[in-house]
Design a protein around this motif. Structure first.
Motif, mmCIF file in Angstrom:
data_model
loop_
_atom_site.group_PDB
_atom_site.id
_atom_site.type_symbol
_atom_site.label_atom_id
_atom_site.label_comp_id
_atom_site.label_asym_id
_atom_site.label_seq_id
_atom_site.Cartn_x
_atom_site.Cartn_y
_atom_site.Cartn_z
ATOM 1 N N GLU B 168 0.840 -1.204 0.000
ATOM 2 C CA GLU B 168 0.000 0.000 0.000
ATOM 3 C C GLU B 168 0.877 1.257 0.000
ATOM 4 O OE1 GLU B 168 -3.905 -1.858 2.272
ATOM 5 O OE2 GLU B 168 -2.530 -0.586 3.387
ATOM 6 N N ALA B 169 1.967 1.205 0.767
ATOM 7 C CA ALA B 169 2.888 2.351 0.789
ATOM 8 C C ALA B 169 3.448 2.566 -0.610
ATOM 9 C CB ALA B 169 4.008 2.107 1.789
ATOM 10 N N SER B 170 3.768 1.470 -1.284
ATOM 11 C CA SER B 170 4.321 1.570 -2.634
ATOM 12 C C SER B 170 3.280 2.129 -3.609
ATOM 13 C CB SER B 170 4.783 0.186 -3.093
ATOM 14 O OG SER B 170 5.174 0.217 -4.426
ATOM 15 N N ILE B 171 2.022 1.702 -3.426
ATOM 16 C CA ILE B 171 0.944 2.194 -4.313
ATOM 17 C C ILE B 171 0.761 3.704 -4.110
ATOM 18 C CG2 ILE B 171 -1.564 2.124 -4.659
ATOM 19 C CD1 ILE B 171 -1.312 -0.945 -4.169
ATOM 20 N N ILE B 172 0.808 4.148 -2.846
ATOM 21 C CA ILE B 172 0.689 5.588 -2.577
ATOM 22 C C ILE B 172 1.905 6.330 -3.143
ATOM 23 C CG2 ILE B 172 0.821 7.292 -0.699
ATOM 24 C CD1 ILE B 172 -1.346 5.768 0.692
ATOM 25 N N ASP B 173 3.065 5.664 -3.083
ATOM 26 C CA ASP B 173 4.278 6.294 -3.623
ATOM 27 C C ASP B 173 4.254 6.397 -5.141
ATOM 28 O OD1 ASP B 173 5.582 7.045 -1.361
ATOM 29 O OD2 ASP B 173 6.789 5.236 -1.178
ATOM 30 N N GLY B 174 3.307 5.699 -5.794
ATOM 31 C CA GLY B 174 3.194 5.887 -7.235
ATOM 32 C C GLY B 174 3.245 4.635 -8.075
ATOM 33 N N SER B 175 3.300 3.460 -7.452
ATOM 34 C CA SER B 175 3.340 2.257 -8.282
ATOM 35 C C SER B 175 1.937 1.686 -8.446
ATOM 36 C CB SER B 175 4.260 1.207 -7.663
ATOM 37 O OG SER B 175 3.603 0.551 -6.599
ATOM 38 N N THR B 176 1.798 0.750 -9.378
ATOM 39 C CA THR B 176 0.530 0.017 -9.494
ATOM 40 C C THR B 176 0.623 -1.187 -8.559
ATOM 41 O OG1 THR B 176 1.477 -1.326 -11.236
ATOM 42 C CG2 THR B 176 0.251 0.636 -11.923
ATOM 43 N N GLN B 177 -0.480 -1.935 -8.446
ATOM 44 C CA GLN B 177 -0.450 -3.150 -7.615
ATOM 45 C C GLN B 177 0.615 -4.122 -8.139
ATOM 46 O OE1 GLN B 177 -3.323 -4.305 -5.244
ATOM 47 N NE2 GLN B 177 -1.791 -5.793 -4.622
ATOM 48 N N LEU B 178 0.664 -4.278 -9.467
ATOM 49 C CA LEU B 178 1.662 -5.190 -10.045
ATOM 50 C C LEU B 178 3.077 -4.659 -9.823
ATOM 51 C CD1 LEU B 178 0.365 -6.600 -13.439
ATOM 52 C CD2 LEU B 178 0.873 -7.820 -11.336
ATOM 53 N N GLY B 179 3.202 -3.336 -9.943
ATOM 54 C CA GLY B 179 4.501 -2.710 -9.688
ATOM 55 C C GLY B 179 4.946 -2.971 -8.265
ATOM 56 N N ALA B 180 4.000 -2.888 -7.322
ATOM 57 C CA ALA B 180 4.318 -3.146 -5.912
ATOM 58 C C ALA B 180 4.745 -4.592 -5.736
ATOM 59 C CB ALA B 180 3.109 -2.834 -5.044
ATOM 60 N N MET B 181 4.115 -5.499 -6.494
ATOM 61 C CA MET B 181 4.494 -6.913 -6.399
ATOM 62 C C MET B 181 5.941 -7.105 -6.856
ATOM 63 S SD MET B 181 2.942 -10.209 -8.378
ATOM 64 C CE MET B 181 4.140 -10.428 -9.664
ATOM 65 N N PHE B 182 6.269 -6.484 -7.995
ATOM 66 C CA PHE B 182 7.611 -6.686 -8.533
ATOM 67 C C PHE B 182 8.678 -5.953 -7.722
ATOM 68 C CE2 PHE B 182 5.334 -7.887 -12.480
ATOM 69 C CZ PHE B 182 5.925 -9.133 -12.630
ATOM 70 N N ARG B 183 8.343 -4.731 -7.252
ATOM 71 C CA ARG B 183 9.378 -3.919 -6.599
ATOM 72 C C ARG B 183 9.509 -4.208 -5.109
ATOM 73 N NH1 ARG B 183 6.966 -0.122 -10.047
ATOM 74 N NH2 ARG B 183 8.331 0.468 -11.756
ATOM 75 N N ILE B 184 8.420 -4.619 -4.474
ATOM 76 C CA ILE B 184 8.445 -4.782 -3.019
ATOM 77 C C ILE B 184 8.328 -6.248 -2.601
ATOM 78 C CG2 ILE B 184 7.358 -4.087 -0.842
ATOM 79 C CD1 ILE B 184 8.607 -1.739 -2.452
ATOM 80 N N THR B 185 7.247 -6.899 -3.019
ATOM 81 C CA THR B 185 6.991 -8.251 -2.515
ATOM 82 C C THR B 185 7.996 -9.265 -3.052
ATOM 83 O OG1 THR B 185 4.677 -7.642 -2.415
ATOM 84 C CG2 THR B 185 5.172 -9.975 -2.190
ATOM 85 N N LEU B 186 8.232 -9.202 -4.362
ATOM 86 C CA LEU B 186 9.121 -10.194 -4.968
ATOM 87 C C LEU B 186 10.545 -10.155 -4.373
ATOM 88 C CD1 LEU B 186 8.200 -12.302 -6.880
ATOM 89 C CD2 LEU B 186 9.020 -10.954 -8.791
ATOM 90 N N PRO B 187 11.152 -8.987 -4.218
ATOM 91 C CA PRO B 187 12.478 -8.987 -3.594
ATOM 92 C C PRO B 187 12.453 -9.550 -2.168
ATOM 93 C CG PRO B 187 12.052 -6.861 -4.612
ATOM 94 C CD PRO B 187 10.779 -7.639 -4.688
ATOM 95 N N LEU B 188 11.333 -9.349 -1.469
ATOM 96 C CA LEU B 188 11.268 -9.826 -0.081
ATOM 97 C C LEU B 188 11.083 -11.336 0.003
ATOM 98 C CD1 LEU B 188 9.122 -6.984 1.522
ATOM 99 C CD2 LEU B 188 11.545 -7.415 1.827
#
Lengths: 334, 274
Positions: B168-188
């Motif tokens: 959600e923080a990533s989405i507010i920062d400007g990414s899409t849900q998929l973008g958040a998956m690739f940039r945040i969840t996947l690395p984790l």
């Protein structure tokens, strides 16, 4: 322009209505705090404003534009989460610069804005650290820094201090107050269940109860003239003494409320038995049992030297009595 | 104090016994592969003479080299496809709410209730009717079907453990849900993704039963089938069989060594704190 207008907003999860007919006008640059008991819908309302939750019906305007269908990143908002929500795999610098990288800002601009925000929050020594290497207070400052970097029109805080210990909470509260001073044009909406935070930080407080706005007003208005029994009981610690029945009828209303500090001990027309005392240093709470009114709390300065079981006289200044009708609404005339 | 020492000693002894039970056959295979045939059954566990002739012999066999290539192709494709399919599938099960989501999750898990042998006949019939018998495609699909359910559920567990607020923080920062998956969840969840990919490879690499049922031609045999052909009653060599066993084991050992930190992280990481 970062004023917010909420009109007839409703939010339901299936058959469960969480927010009912919310109407709010928040001025540009105002610091508004949502308070209310757990489950009253204050966080849901914040999330609706942020765009993380969709609105079932009603209208939400930010800066004069209807944003019901606008994605969160296009609403000009930044949000500080209760759990900080720092990206664990990025260091502080990357956490703070994340939104700018998404916006494809130049490296120089990102660096400059991150450094500026870090300086504002004394975070420069920690820029290369990872969130796991920071204390709770430092993490919260990074979360605020990440929001500042975006230069938002509206700042949303979702119980940002509730994970901090008491001392750190006071310090961070002061930092947030100072931050507001430096960002006079930024509208801030802050959710908390801690009324000290609400009373000390807010320009105006919105009290929510069971998905409805119970009262909106300045901290003084809510404290001095609560519009309903709910607000009267919710705002103030210890809670206002709420008395119904014959005792209240005798004072001119179905229900009356008296703040503990407005109970005068040692003189007055009533007699109460001291059942318990709590010494807090600067003042003490004295719990009294009155045969008709029931249990009452009095706040007295310093230490209360009344032995438990003592029967003592008490009274109230008539002007300090809050009167409510049978439905719990404030009576404006005595 | 004495009680603690005794308890520690006992636990160490049990661990040692378990370790010996697990490692002894592996050590034996490795040692036998570098001993002359004559020493394998007669000599003790400690080798006195060494030879690489068994390895030279099996690598001189073209059928073994073809099988090695086939196994690598199928293993790598299965591993990559498992990750490519399991990541979005598990993300969807973990993050989105839609009609039939839980039932779909249950169905995926339900495939694990039946042993591979029980579905062997329908799979063979299906592959035959599709005209895919004796193809690496058949093996790839069946191996994928074997490993995907566990991969999806394993990854779902890890994605569940990543706080939604990070996305959600990533989405507010400007990414899409998929973008958040690739940039945040996947690395984790990277350790878990690597673990899933490695397990898919290992599963495919060592799979014998389906390969036996679906493959009969030499040019599409995989290593476990090729190893079976080493048990030739006319020219049988224990040393070659053991060398074949070592060759089969090497890639998995190398993978585990390469990714050991990630695998341990993937197997033990519970939640992620911000």
């Amino acid at each position: 322009m970062s004023d917010i207008k909420v009109s007839n907003l409703r939010k339901s999860y299936g058959a469960v209505e969480v927010l009912r007919d919310i109407n709010l006008d928040i001025g540009s640059g105002e610091f508004v705090i949502f308070v209310g008991p757990s489950g009253c819908g204050k966080s849901t309302l914040l999330r609706c404003i942020s765009g993380l939750e969709s609105i079932t019906s009603g209208r939400l305007e930010i800066g004069g534009k209807v944003v019901n269908q606008v994605p969160p990143s296009k609403r000009g908002i930044a949000m500080v989460f209760q759990s900080y929500a720092l990206y664990p795999h990025m260091n502080v610098r990357d956490n703070m610069g994340y939104s700018l990288r998404l916006r494809r800002a130049s490296r120089a601009e990102t660096e400059a804005r991150v450094n500026e925000a870090a300086a504002k929050l004394q975070l420069q020594p920690y820029l290369d650290r990872f969130p796991r290497e920071l204390s709770g207070g430092q993490r919260q400052r990074v979360a605020i820094g990440r929001a500042i970097v975006r230069d938002p029109a509206v700042f949303l805080f979702d119980e940002p201090l509730s994970n901090l210990d008491a001392a750190l909470r006071v310090a961070t509260r002061l930092e947030i107050a100072a931050l507001k001073e430096t960002l006079p044009q930024t509208t801030m909406i802050y959710v908390t269940h801690d009324q000290v935070e609400a009373m000390t930080l807010a320009d105006r407080i919105v009290v929510l109860n069971a998905g409805r706005v119970e009262q909106v007003g300045t901290p003084e208005e809510l404290y001095e003239a609560p519009g309903s029994l709910f607000v009267a009981g919710f705002i103030g610690s210890p809670s206002m003494n709420i008395i119904s029945g014959a005792f209240a009828e005798g004072l001119g209303a179905p229900t009356i409320g008296i703040r503990p500090e407005d109970v005068i001990l040692g003189e007055g027309p009533y007699q109460g038995r001291v059942t318990h005392k709590e010494y807090l240093g600067a003042d003490s709470f004295v719990y009294l049992d009155e045969p008709v009114a029931g249990r009452l709390t009095a706040r007295v300065p310093g230490k209360a030297d009344y032995p438990d079981g003592t029967t003592m006289a008490f009274g109230f200044q008539p002007a300090k009595i809050h009167r409510f009708d049978a439905t719990g609404k404030r009576l404006t005339t005595a | 104090m004495t009680d603690n020492r005794l308890r520690d000693g006992l636990l160490d002894a049990v661990t040692l016994v378990a370790l010996i039970l697990v490692l002894l056959p592996i050590i034996w295979v490795f040692i036998a592969s570098i001993r002359p045939d004559a020493d394998i059954m007669t000599g003790g566990l400690i080798p006195t003479r060494f030879t690489v002739e068994h390895f030279l012999a099996i690598f001189a066999r073209s059928d073994f080299l073809v099988a090695l290539r086939n196994s690598l192709i199928v293993g790598v494709v299965v591993s990559i496809c498992t990750v490519l399919i399991a990541v979005p599938a598990s993300y969807s099960l973990s993050r989105f709410t839609y009609l039939g989501r839980d039932f779909m999750g249950f169905l995926i898990l339900a495939t694990q209730m039946l042993p591979a042998v029980a579905v062997l006949v329908p799979i063979v019939v299906l592959i035959r009717s599709l005209g895919l018998t004796n193809t690496l495609t058949a093996l790839t699909f069946t191996h994928l079907a074997l490993g995907l359910p566990i991969a999806v559920w394993m990854l779902k567990g890890y994605i569940d453990a990543v706080p939604r607020e990070l996305e959600e923080a990533s989405i507010i920062d400007g990414s899409t849900q998929l973008g958040a998956m690739f940039r945040i969840t996947l690395p984790l969840i990277r350790p878990a993704v690597i673990a899933v990919g490695t397990f898919a490879f290992v599963l495919s690499w060592g799979e014998f039963l389906l390969a036996l049922a679906l493959i009969s031609k030499t040019e599409v045999k995989t290593l476990p089938l090729a190893l079976q052909t080493l048990f030739d009653p006319y020219s049988f060599s224990w040393g070659e069989v053991m060398a074949g066993g070592v060759v089969i084991a090497v890639p998995t050992v190398v993978l585990f060594l390469l990714f050991r930190n990630q695998l341990v992280g993937g197997l033990t990481a519970g939640g992620i704190k911000g």
